[in-house]
Design a protein around this motif. Structure first.
Motif, PDB file in Angstrom:
ATOM      1  N   ILE A  34       0.884  -1.110  -0.094  1.00 15.74           N
ATOM      2  CA  ILE A  34       0.012   0.058  -0.037  1.00 15.74           C
ATOM      3  C   ILE A  34       0.941   1.228   0.098  1.00 15.74           C
ATOM      4  N   PHE A  35       2.143   1.280   0.927  1.00 14.96           N
ATOM      5  CA  PHE A  35       2.837   2.516   0.956  1.00 14.96           C
ATOM      6  C   PHE A  35       3.642   2.598  -0.672  1.00 14.96           C
ATOM      7  N   PHE A  36       3.971   1.531  -1.235  1.00 11.85           N
ATOM      8  CA  PHE A  36       4.717   1.704  -2.377  1.00 11.85           C
ATOM      9  C   PHE A  36       3.669   2.159  -3.424  1.00 11.85           C
ATOM     10  N   ALA A  37       2.261   1.753  -3.404  1.00 12.42           N
ATOM     11  CA  ALA A  37       1.334   2.042  -4.224  1.00 12.42           C
ATOM     12  C   ALA A  37       0.909   3.461  -4.069  1.00 12.42           C
ATOM     13  N   LEU A  38       0.993   4.047  -3.031  1.00 12.38           N
ATOM     14  CA  LEU A  38       0.621   5.359  -2.670  1.00 12.38           C
ATOM     15  C   LEU A  38       1.744   6.166  -3.261  1.00 12.38           C
ATOM     16  N   ILE A  39       3.050   5.929  -2.830  1.00 12.66           N
ATOM     17  CA  ILE A  39       4.147   6.703  -3.381  1.00 12.66           C
ATOM     18  C   ILE A  39       4.156   6.563  -4.978  1.00 12.66           C
ATOM     19  N   LEU A  40       4.186   5.551  -5.592  1.00 14.19           N
ATOM     20  CA  LEU A  40       4.161   5.478  -6.960  1.00 14.19           C
ATOM     21  C   LEU A  40       2.916   6.088  -7.809  1.00 14.19           C
ATOM     22  N   ILE A  69       2.178   2.084 -18.819  1.00 11.22           N
ATOM     23  CA  ILE A  69       3.635   2.526 -19.326  1.00 11.22           C
ATOM     24  C   ILE A  69       4.465   2.247 -18.145  1.00 11.22           C
ATOM     25  N   PHE A  70       4.019   2.748 -17.003  1.00 11.33           N
ATOM     26  CA  PHE A  70       5.047   2.552 -15.762  1.00 11.33           C
ATOM     27  C   PHE A  70       5.595   1.043 -15.403  1.00 11.33           C
ATOM     28  N   THR A  71       4.534   0.234 -15.764  1.00 12.01           N
ATOM     29  CA  THR A  71       4.864  -1.191 -15.256  1.00 12.01           C
ATOM     30  C   THR A  71       5.973  -1.784 -16.473  1.00 12.01           C
ATOM     31  N   THR A  72       5.632  -1.271 -17.584  1.00 14.18           N
ATOM     32  CA  THR A  72       6.384  -1.774 -18.812  1.00 14.18           C
ATOM     33  C   THR A  72       7.896  -1.261 -18.521  1.00 14.18           C
ATOM     34  N   ILE A  73       8.149  -0.148 -18.168  1.00 19.96           N
ATOM     35  CA  ILE A  73       9.458   0.582 -18.039  1.00 19.96           C
ATOM     36  C   ILE A  73      10.080  -0.309 -16.867  1.00 19.96           C
ATOM     37  N   ILE A  74       9.469  -0.647 -15.871  1.00 17.17           N
ATOM     38  CA  ILE A  74      10.198  -1.587 -14.687  1.00 17.17           C
ATOM     39  C   ILE A  74      10.380  -2.976 -15.187  1.00 17.17           C
ATOM     40  N   LEU A 151       9.562  -4.284  -6.218  1.00 19.15           N
ATOM     41  CA  LEU A 151       8.261  -3.607  -6.620  1.00 19.15           C
ATOM     42  C   LEU A 151       7.607  -4.721  -7.314  1.00 19.15           C
ATOM     43  N   GLY A 152       8.449  -5.701  -8.176  1.00 18.79           N
ATOM     44  CA  GLY A 152       7.767  -6.968  -8.855  1.00 18.79           C
ATOM     45  C   GLY A 152       7.318  -7.945  -8.114  1.00 18.79           C
ATOM     46  N   ASP A 153       7.630  -7.871  -6.819  1.00 23.35           N
ATOM     47  CA  ASP A 153       7.044  -8.993  -5.936  1.00 23.35           C
ATOM     48  C   ASP A 153       5.707  -8.635  -5.247  1.00 23.35           C
ATOM     49  N   PHE A 154       5.287  -7.242  -5.379  1.00 26.47           N
ATOM     50  CA  PHE A 154       3.969  -6.611  -5.044  1.00 26.47           C
ATOM     51  C   PHE A 154       3.043  -6.710  -6.273  1.00 26.47           C
ATOM     52  N   VAL A 155       2.508  -8.036  -6.352  1.00 28.00           N
ATOM     53  CA  VAL A 155       1.493  -7.918  -7.398  1.00 28.00           C
ATOM     54  C   VAL A 155       0.191  -7.127  -7.191  1.00 28.00           C
ATOM     55  N   LEU A 156      -0.171  -6.559  -5.992  1.00 29.37           N
ATOM     56  CA  LEU A 156      -1.246  -5.924  -5.746  1.00 29.37           C
ATOM     57  C   LEU A 156      -1.048  -4.639  -5.794  1.00 29.37           C
ATOM     58  N   SER A 157       0.280  -4.179  -5.935  1.00 33.76           N
ATOM     59  CA  SER A 157       0.711  -2.756  -5.914  1.00 33.76           C
ATOM     60  C   SER A 157      -0.271  -1.956  -7.381  1.00 33.76           C
ATOM     61  N   PRO A 158       0.013  -2.426  -8.254  1.00 36.99           N
ATOM     62  CA  PRO A 158      -0.566  -1.723  -9.318  1.00 36.99           C
ATOM     63  C   PRO A 158      -2.041  -1.578  -9.283  1.00 36.99           C
ATOM     64  N   LEU A 159      -2.690  -2.838  -8.660  1.00 31.91           N
ATOM     65  CA  LEU A 159      -4.326  -2.672  -8.306  1.00 31.91           C
ATOM     66  C   LEU A 159      -4.350  -1.414  -7.465  1.00 31.91           C
ATOM     67  N   TYR A 160      -3.726  -1.325  -6.322  1.00 28.85           N
ATOM     68  CA  TYR A 160      -3.732  -0.119  -5.405  1.00 28.85           C
ATOM     69  C   TYR A 160      -3.789   1.018  -5.974  1.00 28.85           C
ATOM     70  N   MET A 161      -2.630   0.991  -6.984  1.00 28.15           N
ATOM     71  CA  MET A 161      -2.344   2.364  -7.337  1.00 28.15           C
ATOM     72  C   MET A 161      -3.592   2.656  -8.429  1.00 28.15           C
ATOM     73  N   PHE A 162      -4.247   1.846  -9.008  1.00 29.26           N
ATOM     74  CA  PHE A 162      -5.246   2.399  -9.970  1.00 29.26           C
ATOM     75  C   PHE A 162      -6.476   2.510  -9.031  1.00 29.26           C
ATOM     76  N   LEU A 163      -6.803   2.005  -7.746  1.00 31.73           N
ATOM     77  CA  LEU A 163      -7.863   2.400  -7.044  1.00 31.73           C
ATOM     78  C   LEU A 163      -7.702   3.583  -6.465  1.00 31.73           C
ATOM     79  N   PHE A 164      -6.572   3.966  -6.018  1.00 32.48           N
ATOM     80  CA  PHE A 164      -5.987   5.373  -5.417  1.00 32.48           C
ATOM     81  C   PHE A 164      -6.306   6.493  -6.178  1.00 32.48           C
ATOM     82  N   LEU A 165      -5.940   6.231  -7.501  1.00 27.14           N
ATOM     83  CA  LEU A 165      -5.721   7.094  -8.395  1.00 27.14           C
ATOM     84  C   LEU A 165      -7.441   7.497  -8.937  1.00 27.14           C
ATOM     85  N   LEU A 166      -7.956   6.489  -8.927  1.00 29.33           N
ATOM     86  CA  LEU A 166      -9.508   6.383  -9.337  1.00 29.33           C
ATOM     87  C   LEU A 166     -10.367   6.960  -8.394  1.00 29.33           C
TER      88      LEU A 166
END
Length: 373
Positions: A34-40, A69-74, A151-166
């Motif tokens: 969650i913290f990684f998702a918030l910061i990212l 785009i972000f996950t592709t770069i990572i 960052l790759g270990d946290f499969v849920l981070s992109p989902l959290y990022m999507f929901l935080f921004l939405l």
């Protein structure tokens, strides 16, 4: 009576702090993504905003495109690191043999010069230097693999990022309602703006610093003629995500490669010296100039929080330590109760480093100027 009440408040605050730390440790698998998702989310928000306002894309499509785009770069960076590691490891036996022979020579020279037995130097009479190198280098590779794949270990981070921004407007409205008793809407808006600025300054500054340091590292390795100069240069820059420790780990690998591929031992010392010099420039000139953050942490606090967060959450804690502490400083600075803690976290003014004799000299010069005028 007031003294007793004050002591009671201190005890309650201390118990609350202990409970927060305990819960943070117990819930680390839940909180770290969650913290990684918030910061990212803060990092990619300008891209989302550009898609929404300038290109007039739908919010869901804008967020999805920015995250892709972000996950592709990572993913691209992780794949490049993996390919390069595989190439280096394919030559590992040759590297181990050359380094082992050189270290054996050094140990024998040390034994002849000082009279200290080789068994006392390496810890065992029958131990092979090659095996010793393999064991220690494996630990280094494991550390880099773990830190690079956080960052790759946290499969849920992109989902959290999507929901935080939405749900960003909805969540901000919740914060206004939740803090309406203790602060005004204007003050809460100011705190949220400052939190956003702190994270943006830290993240964008860190990306710029890593790029500059990567170029400087690569240039230094090219001058020395070290193999895989750009890979090791930018790998070490990437490890700046782990403050203080990353640069040390990042310099050991090219130093070992230099020891294996060059005739002189001085190339390995040269690698460590160049990386140390670049780290000095980065810490004292590049980072302060580029980040320009309004909320800065002093060196003592930075080191302490990195150690504490590493004890709490391991390598992810070391990465999250500074952005979380910088955010806490914003909150403390805007709280009457915790303002002294915010003061303690911040950069110390020059007057706190001045000696009494220097202060007296300044006063004396000021008096002389007043008399002359």
């Amino acid at each position: 009576m007031n003294t007793l009440k004050h002591k009671k408040h201190i005890v309650n605050d201390l118990l609350a702090f202990i409970l927060i730390v305990f819960m943070a440790y117990i819930l680390q698998d839940f909180l770290i993504p969650i913290f990684f998702a918030l910061i990212l989310s803060v990092l990619i928000f300008p891209i989302v905003k550009y898609f929404e306002t300038r290109l007039c894309f739908n919010r869901i499509f804008s967020i999805s495109l920015a995250i892709i785009i972000f996950t592709t770069i990572i993913f691209f960076i992780v794949v490049l690191i993996g390919i390069q590691f595989e190439e280096i490891m394919s030559k590992s036996d040759m590297y181990y043999a050359k380094i082992g022979s050189k270290l054996t020579t050094i140990i024998e020279q040390t034994e002849n010069t000082t009279g200290i037995a080789s068994a006392d130097i390496v810890g065992s009479k029958n131990i092979e230097v090659k095996q010793l190198l393999k064991q220690n280098s494996a630990k280094i590779f494991d550390f880099i693999t773990a830190s690079g794949g956080i960052l790759g270990d946290f499969v849920l981070s992109p989902l959290y990022m999507f929901l935080f921004l939405l749900y960003r407007n909805f969540l901000i409205s919740f914060l206004y309602r939740a803090t309406s008793i203790i602060s005004t809407k204007q003050k809460m808006r100011f705190i949220l703006t400052e939190l956003y600025k702190v994270q943006q300054n830290y993240l964008l500054g860190m990306v710029s610093v890593m790029f500059i340091v990567g170029l400087l590292n690569s240039l230094g390795l090219l001058i020395l003629g070290i193999d895989h100069a750009f890979f090791f240069g930018f790998l070490c820059a990437l490890l700046l995500l782990i403050p203080y420790v990353g640069i040390i780990i990042g310099s050991i690998l090219p130093a070992l490669i230099a020891l294996a591929t060059k005739d002189s031992y001085w190339y390995a010392f040269g690698v460590i010296a160049i990386f140390g010099f670049i780290q000095f420039i980065e810490g004292n000139f590049i980072t302060p100039k580029i980040t320009g953050s309004k909320v800065s942490l002093n060196a003592l606090v930075s080191i302490l929080v990195i150690v504490l967060f590493s004890m709490l959450w391991g390598i992810p804690g070391m990465i999250l330590a500074l952005p979380i502490t910088a955010s806490l400083k914003v909150i403390f600075d805007n709280s009457e109760k915790f303002k002294p803690i915010g003061f303690l976290l911040g950069e110390a003014e020059e007057k706190y480093f001045s000696s009494r004799a220097k202060n007296r000299l300044k006063i004396w010069r000021k008096i002389r100027k007043q008399k002359k005028s």
